[in-house]
Scaffold this active site. Structure first.
Site, mmCIF file in Angstrom:
data_model
loop_
_atom_site.group_PDB
_atom_site.id
_atom_site.type_symbol
_atom_site.label_atom_id
_atom_site.label_comp_id
_atom_site.label_asym_id
_atom_site.label_seq_id
_atom_site.Cartn_x
_atom_site.Cartn_y
_atom_site.Cartn_z
ATOM 1 N N ASP A 91 -3.830 24.720 11.267
ATOM 2 C CA ASP A 91 -3.413 23.979 12.462
ATOM 3 C C ASP A 91 -3.154 24.730 13.757
ATOM 4 O OD1 ASP A 91 -2.866 21.833 14.100
ATOM 5 O OD2 ASP A 91 -1.423 21.032 12.924
ATOM 6 N N GLY A 94 0.337 23.060 17.574
ATOM 7 C CA GLY A 94 0.829 21.984 18.592
ATOM 8 C C GLY A 94 2.073 21.086 17.956
ATOM 9 N N ASP A 145 -2.805 20.941 20.837
ATOM 10 C CA ASP A 145 -2.942 19.639 21.522
ATOM 11 C C ASP A 145 -1.247 19.299 21.906
ATOM 12 O OD1 ASP A 145 -1.830 19.798 18.612
ATOM 13 O OD2 ASP A 145 -2.048 17.690 18.296
ATOM 14 N N ASP A 264 -4.521 16.026 4.912
ATOM 15 C CA ASP A 264 -3.617 16.984 4.643
ATOM 16 C C ASP A 264 -2.128 16.208 4.703
ATOM 17 O OD1 ASP A 264 -1.442 18.156 6.742
ATOM 18 O OD2 ASP A 264 -3.301 17.566 7.833
ATOM 19 N N CYS A 304 -3.535 17.828 -16.383
ATOM 20 C CA CYS A 304 -2.865 19.051 -15.736
ATOM 21 C C CYS A 304 -2.488 20.089 -16.774
ATOM 22 C CB CYS A 304 -2.091 18.486 -14.734
ATOM 23 S SG CYS A 304 -0.386 18.179 -14.913
ATOM 24 N N CYS A 307 1.178 18.586 -17.888
ATOM 25 C CA CYS A 307 1.027 17.548 -19.032
ATOM 26 C C CYS A 307 0.474 17.904 -20.079
ATOM 27 C CB CYS A 307 0.398 16.293 -18.204
ATOM 28 S SG CYS A 307 1.302 15.446 -17.137
ATOM 29 N N HIS A 333 1.570 19.105 -11.209
ATOM 30 C CA HIS A 333 1.046 17.845 -11.621
ATOM 31 C C HIS A 333 0.811 16.798 -10.448
ATOM 32 C CE1 HIS A 333 1.003 13.983 -13.522
ATOM 33 N NE2 HIS A 333 1.858 13.386 -12.666
#
Lengths: 388, 388
Positions: A91, A94, A145, A264, A304, A307, A333
């Site tokens: 990014d 901004g 921006d 995101d 995962c 777990c 997780h």
């Protein structure tokens, strides 16, 4: 970067595709974990790969302040610096400049801002935002921006839309590296007319993709969704669409159904470090005493690492003792949950079963209470300095 | 548990051997990382294995308070709870009760103490210390000892030696599980005569191994070494000897040369989280600005995950940003350094080259300044509650 649209859902705007980047093919819709400071908090690059992550988000504002762009350039760029050979989006900063840095002063030329870390004074222009992101070397970079607050009035937002347009043009002219895809960020606040203006301006310039910025800043969820819907309807079919700052399971599903390809959010990793874990029925807190003697993992159907390896009781114990391993296991997780969700979403789109998948997921999944969510978001926006 | 002595150094007391435990063969001399709360801070069991760790130390005092012995028992014991299939030693908690818990009151029967976490009142006896450790299920367990402060006078230490003897006998009588090896802890402070008395009492009872406790508590290094030397000389050849609380490279080498087989210390992991990293020449701090633009790893000759993957500049950046990944990468490096050192020490003993190895290592390695070390230790002992 190339974007290939593979399939569109027959009864929603959901779409499946792929981004072909210099660092691998990224299937869409895709969720990017946030690694503002060149690290997805607590995790190694290998763990990100194991979870199934193909692209992460880093932040030029944070990296400009620490360690400094020239350090990362000297190390051979951001991929090498953080030892991540997958795709990266940076990014422009901004949003961070306007939300994190105190006393920022914007003019047509650029923004003067003070570091949220040490108060030092800095000046950034669209040209510098591009130069910095070219030095970092991400696969996708963002135009600078101007992002007004969620409660800004029409005139203020209109001015920001115009400036964002001018800056996008200057970013485009400054942009040299053709191995990096430059995307622009649509602004316009909660005003449909300004969203339309912003899209028209930016699409007339022609970018590799379009992000929707200035949302999920504390406005009611229905407003967010209405703005996304309006904006997406105006964006070109053949370019990827990126909704910034959205990351709860229910919001992801809604936005996918509106035609968003890229997301995101720091939410899954941030709440993980507070012990809030996603399970099929909603968000639970591992610190709850119900977990203190539970032999099963927190989500018995989850595959995962956390777990598969540890009981809920162990995770509960680590959180209670504030052991550093706790934050890491919870992060693994939550990211796995979101990545698996996005992977199922994509399969459903490809199989023309997205609408029933979404309905069935949302029937069981109880989102966090809306008012609690807004209050939490406000508190977080106010206190977030230094977080991520 | 079986202890097999393989080789003794011809010109020192150093020895190489192996401990055969229900959870694997542990080559000695061996360093145990500290996992007081059923986690070696920041690391997963897989990472411990990758580093080459074969045995860890956990702590019955900490686990009794959180999560509670019955929770771990319900989970199938400590190995299963923390998902560690290597060997485990549990300390009885004697040292922690006397150093961490406020207002402990000792009598022949046992110790009344208050939790350092919530002030709640507890009572522990030698029999309970064994019952708890049997429920935890470590491969090696320790008798409950009374550990006086480093500045305690002769009379006080003498009383503690006598009580430690009585308690060791009661632990022996209470001990049922024959898959666990019970070791006793030699006390006696800085008084050679009391060390001798303690060894005579305990060896007359016959334990699977002998630990040397009550040292490295802030006394000068020469005193520690003299006490170790005196004590080891009286211990039986055919049983493992465990020096508690020693973990700096230079101290490990000295103690190995005196005939110690087992060590534990929180030092390598604790200093790692402060950014202090072991390299061949001594201990350096990664926060030093000299590392801010260094492309090489912090130790170019090191083959740990951290050094193989990241530049010193990246690690410097993570520490500067207080990123959680920093503590983990530094922990991996420091434990790898110590484990590699111990592995080289063992090879040298087996090859009859230990003395020259030790000399050559210590010639280059600059230990932390002794006065700084003592001050740091004192500060830490005072502030260590909650640490590990």
């Amino acid at each position: 970067m190339d974007f290939r649209l593979i399939q569109t859902c027959p009864d929603s705007k959901a779409r499946a595709g792929e981004l072909i980047t210099p660092h691998g093919v990224v299937p869409t819709p895709v969720f990017l974990p946030v690694g503002s400071q060149a690290t997805v908090k607590t995790l190694t690059p290998e763990e990100l790969k194991d979870i199934g992550i193909s692209m992460v988000l880093a932040n030029a504002y944070h990296l400009y302040l620490r360690p400094g762009i020239s350090v990362i350039e000297k190390m051979g760029g951001l991929h090498q610096f953080m030892a991540w050979d997958g795709a990266i989006v940076t990014d422009s900063g901004g949003y961070q400049i306007f939300s994190l840095a105190p006393l920022s002063q914007v003019s047509d030329e650029g923004v003067v801002f003070r570091s949220h870390i040490d108060g030092s004074r800095h000046f950034i222009t669209p040209e510098l935002a591009i130069r910095f992101q070219e030095a970092l070397g991400a696969d996708i970079i963002m135009a600078l921006d101007e992002c007004p607050a969620s409660d800004a009035g029409f005139e203020e937002v209109w001015a920001a839309v115009k400036r964002t347009h001018q800056w996008a043009l200057r970013c485009q002219r400054a942009h040299r590296r053709d191995d990096q895809a430059l995307c622009a960020i649509v602004q316009g606040g909660v005003f449909p007319e300004l969203r339309r203006q912003s899209v028209e301006c930016l699409t007339s310039l022609g970018f590799a993709g379009y992000a929707i910025g200035g949302l999920s800043l504390g406005e009611p969820k229905e407003v967010t969704q209405a703005m996304v819907e309006e904006t997406v309807a105006l964006l070109p079919e053949d370019k990827p669409r990126y909704l910034m700052g959205v990351g709860s399971p229910e919001d992801l599903l809604e936005a996918v159904s509106m035609g968003i390809d890229i997301f995101d959010s720091a939410l899954p990793t941030r709440v993980a470090r507070n012990g809030a874990l996603f399970i099929r029925l909603g968000r639970v807190n591992i610190s709850n005493s119900v977990y203190s003697r539970m032999e099963q993992p927190v989500a018995p159907d989850c595959d995962c690492y956390t777990c598969k390896t540890f009981s809920a009781a162990y995770l509960h114990h680590l959180f209670r003792c504030q052991e550093l391993l706790a934050y890491r296991l919870a992060t693994i997780h939550n990211l796995s949950f979101i990545i698996n969700l996005m992977s199922k979403v994509r399969v459903a789109i490809l199989n023309d079963t997205f609408s029933s998948f979404k309905g069935s997921f949302l029937k069981d999944y109880k989102p966090a209470n809306e008012q609690a969510r807004l209050n939490q978001k406000q508190r977080w926006l106010q206190a977030r300095k230094h977080r991520e």
